[in-house]
Motif scaffolding. Structure first.
Motif, short mmCIF file in Angstrom:
data_model
loop_
_atom_site.label_atom_id
_atom_site.label_comp_id
_atom_site.label_asym_id
_atom_site.label_seq_id
_atom_site.Cartn_x
_atom_site.Cartn_y
_atom_site.Cartn_z
N VAL A 141 0.84 -1.20 0.00
CA VAL A 141 0.00 0.00 0.00
C VAL A 141 0.88 1.26 0.00
CG1 VAL A 141 -1.74 1.31 1.30
CG2 VAL A 141 -1.97 -1.17 1.06
N ALA A 142 2.03 1.17 0.66
CA ALA A 142 2.93 2.33 0.74
C ALA A 142 3.74 2.51 -0.54
CB ALA A 142 3.89 2.16 1.92
N GLY A 143 3.99 1.42 -1.26
CA GLY A 143 4.86 1.48 -2.43
C GLY A 143 4.17 2.05 -3.66
N ARG A 144 4.99 2.43 -4.63
CA ARG A 144 4.44 2.83 -5.93
C ARG A 144 4.85 1.81 -6.98
NH1 ARG A 144 6.46 8.95 -4.73
NH2 ARG A 144 5.13 9.21 -2.90
N LEU A 183 1.17 -11.85 -7.59
CA LEU A 183 0.63 -10.94 -8.60
C LEU A 183 -0.85 -10.66 -8.36
CD1 LEU A 183 2.44 -12.39 -11.75
CD2 LEU A 183 2.99 -10.30 -10.51
N ASN A 184 -1.56 -11.68 -7.88
CA ASN A 184 -2.97 -11.51 -7.55
C ASN A 184 -3.13 -10.53 -6.38
OD1 ASN A 184 -5.76 -12.13 -7.79
ND2 ASN A 184 -5.59 -13.46 -5.99
N THR A 185 -2.25 -10.66 -5.37
CA THR A 185 -2.28 -9.75 -4.22
C THR A 185 -1.99 -8.32 -4.66
OG1 THR A 185 -1.55 -11.53 -2.76
CG2 THR A 185 -1.30 -9.30 -1.93
N VAL A 186 -0.98 -8.16 -5.53
CA VAL A 186 -0.63 -6.83 -6.05
C VAL A 186 -1.85 -6.22 -6.76
CG1 VAL A 186 0.78 -5.58 -7.75
CG2 VAL A 186 1.85 -7.25 -6.23
N GLU A 187 -2.53 -7.05 -7.56
CA GLU A 187 -3.69 -6.58 -8.31
C GLU A 187 -4.84 -6.17 -7.37
OE1 GLU A 187 -5.77 -5.04 -11.09
OE2 GLU A 187 -3.71 -5.71 -11.41
N LEU A 188 -5.04 -6.97 -6.32
CA LEU A 188 -6.08 -6.63 -5.33
C LEU A 188 -5.76 -5.32 -4.62
CD1 LEU A 188 -6.79 -10.15 -3.79
CD2 LEU A 188 -8.42 -8.73 -5.04
N VAL A 189 -4.48 -5.15 -4.24
CA VAL A 189 -4.06 -3.91 -3.58
C VAL A 189 -4.28 -2.72 -4.52
CG1 VAL A 189 -2.06 -2.62 -2.71
CG2 VAL A 189 -2.42 -5.00 -2.01
N ARG A 190 -3.91 -2.92 -5.79
CA ARG A 190 -4.06 -1.85 -6.78
C ARG A 190 -5.54 -1.47 -6.96
NH1 ARG A 190 -4.62 -0.59 -11.82
NH2 ARG A 190 -5.30 -2.65 -12.45
N SER A 191 -6.39 -2.48 -6.99
CA SER A 191 -7.82 -2.25 -7.21
C SER A 191 -8.50 -1.58 -6.02
CB SER A 191 -8.55 -3.58 -7.47
OG SER A 191 -7.97 -4.24 -8.55
N HIS A 192 -8.10 -1.96 -4.81
CA HIS A 192 -8.85 -1.54 -3.63
C HIS A 192 -8.16 -0.54 -2.71
CE1 HIS A 192 -11.89 -4.55 -4.54
NE2 HIS A 192 -10.94 -5.44 -4.68
N LEU A 193 -6.82 -0.54 -2.70
CA LEU A 193 -6.12 0.23 -1.68
C LEU A 193 -5.10 1.23 -2.22
CD1 LEU A 193 -5.37 -2.80 0.69
CD2 LEU A 193 -7.10 -1.05 1.08
N ASN A 194 -4.48 0.93 -3.36
CA ASN A 194 -3.38 1.77 -3.85
C ASN A 194 -3.33 1.72 -5.38
OD1 ASN A 194 -0.99 3.11 -4.38
ND2 ASN A 194 0.34 1.57 -3.44
N PRO A 195 -4.14 2.56 -6.03
CA PRO A 195 -4.24 2.50 -7.50
C PRO A 195 -2.95 2.82 -8.24
CG PRO A 195 -5.50 4.36 -6.59
CD PRO A 195 -5.08 3.52 -5.44
#
Length: 279
Positions: free
Chosen positions: A156-159, A179-191
């Protein structure tokens, strides 16, 4: 020691890179500290946040991290500013580290009951970057080998996400989960999160398997994969025992040269962002 070889180009803004792979033993910490050291030794300002309770990144950078030392634990659960707990590395003045102590071992459980628990690190990092007189060019976050709340905070902190992948059997096992976790974070917490960099580690040129894995990774991730590969090298493994990265322990070793080349490519890609080209 404050080596100044050539000055490498700076990125237009701080690159916040989370070094993640929930598989243990792939070279996450080794990659974090050696890339950080190589960048810092070439004049770039670098901060490492050690988010692994084992504190191996802190050890390799020669940073005190006994229990009770002000650490990332105090940032996540005590609201301490990052600037208060960061420590400068002895071997180069452009590198700082926020250490991890064993206090962090229970942080996954302690964070569970906290409000906005996934955003603790992001808020601390953003506050630090906004208030820093000379913000770092690179901020690297070393994750524990799991996909718990600490790694979630790091994503969440990273770009950007830097994924080290070892050239061995089962290298790609578990990667889909990451990769699935990264995608979930991108979708919900850190676009703004994206996988931008993949580094092949533990490469053994004597085995056909290493080449097969490397080819598979390159075909899957294409231009995200850095051209240099990190060879299996005993000097890389020995260095942390002396509280050093391989960059200062044995700069001429194959492992050090591999990390130096990888860091140089990261710096070149970061500089290319000036021209509107993605890293």
């Amino acid at each position: 020691m404050n080596v100044r070889q050539e000055q490498w180009p700076k990125p237009p803004a701080t690159r916040v890179m989370t070094v993640a792979n929930q598989k243990g033993g792939v070279g996450k910490t080794t990659t974090t500290v050696n890339i950080a050291a190589a960048l810092a030794l070439h004049g770039l300002r670098v901060m490492v946040i050690d988010l692994d309770p084992q504190g191996n990144a802190s050890t390799a950078l020669g940073i005190e991290h006994t229990v009770g030392t002000p650490s990332i634990y105090d940032v996540l659960l005590g609201g301490e500013p990052i600037s208060e707990v960061a420590r400068q590395a002895d071997f180069v003045d452009t590198l700082t580290c926020v250490p991890a102590t064993l206090d962090l071992a229970g942080a996954d459980i302690e964070l569970t009951s906290q409000v906005a628990r996934e955003y603790r690190l992001q808020r601390a990092v953003n506050a630090y970057l906004e208030s820093a007189e000379n913000p770092p060019d690179y901020l690297l976050i070393d994750c524990p080998p799991s996909l718990g709340l600490l790694t979630l905070n790091a994503l969440v902190a990273g770009r950007e996400v830097l994924i080290p992948i070892q050239c061995e059997y089962y290298a790609l096992e578990g990667l889909a989960q990451l990769l699935n976790t990264v995608e979930l974070v991108r979708s919900h917490l850190n676009p703004s999160l994206a996988v931008t960099t993949v580094l092949l580690t533990m490469y053994d040129s004597r085995t056909r398997l290493a080449d097969q894995v490397a080819d598979e990774v390159r075909s899957h991730f294409a231009e995200l994969v850095l051209a240099p590969v990190i060879p299996r090298n005993v000097r890389v493994s020995e260095a942390p025992g002396y509280g050093q990265t391989v960059m200062t322990y044995d700069a001429g070793s194959r492992g050090a040269v591999g990390y130096l080349q990888a860091a140089y490519e990261i710096a070149q890609r970061g500089h290319a962002m000036n021209d509107g080209v993605g890293a």
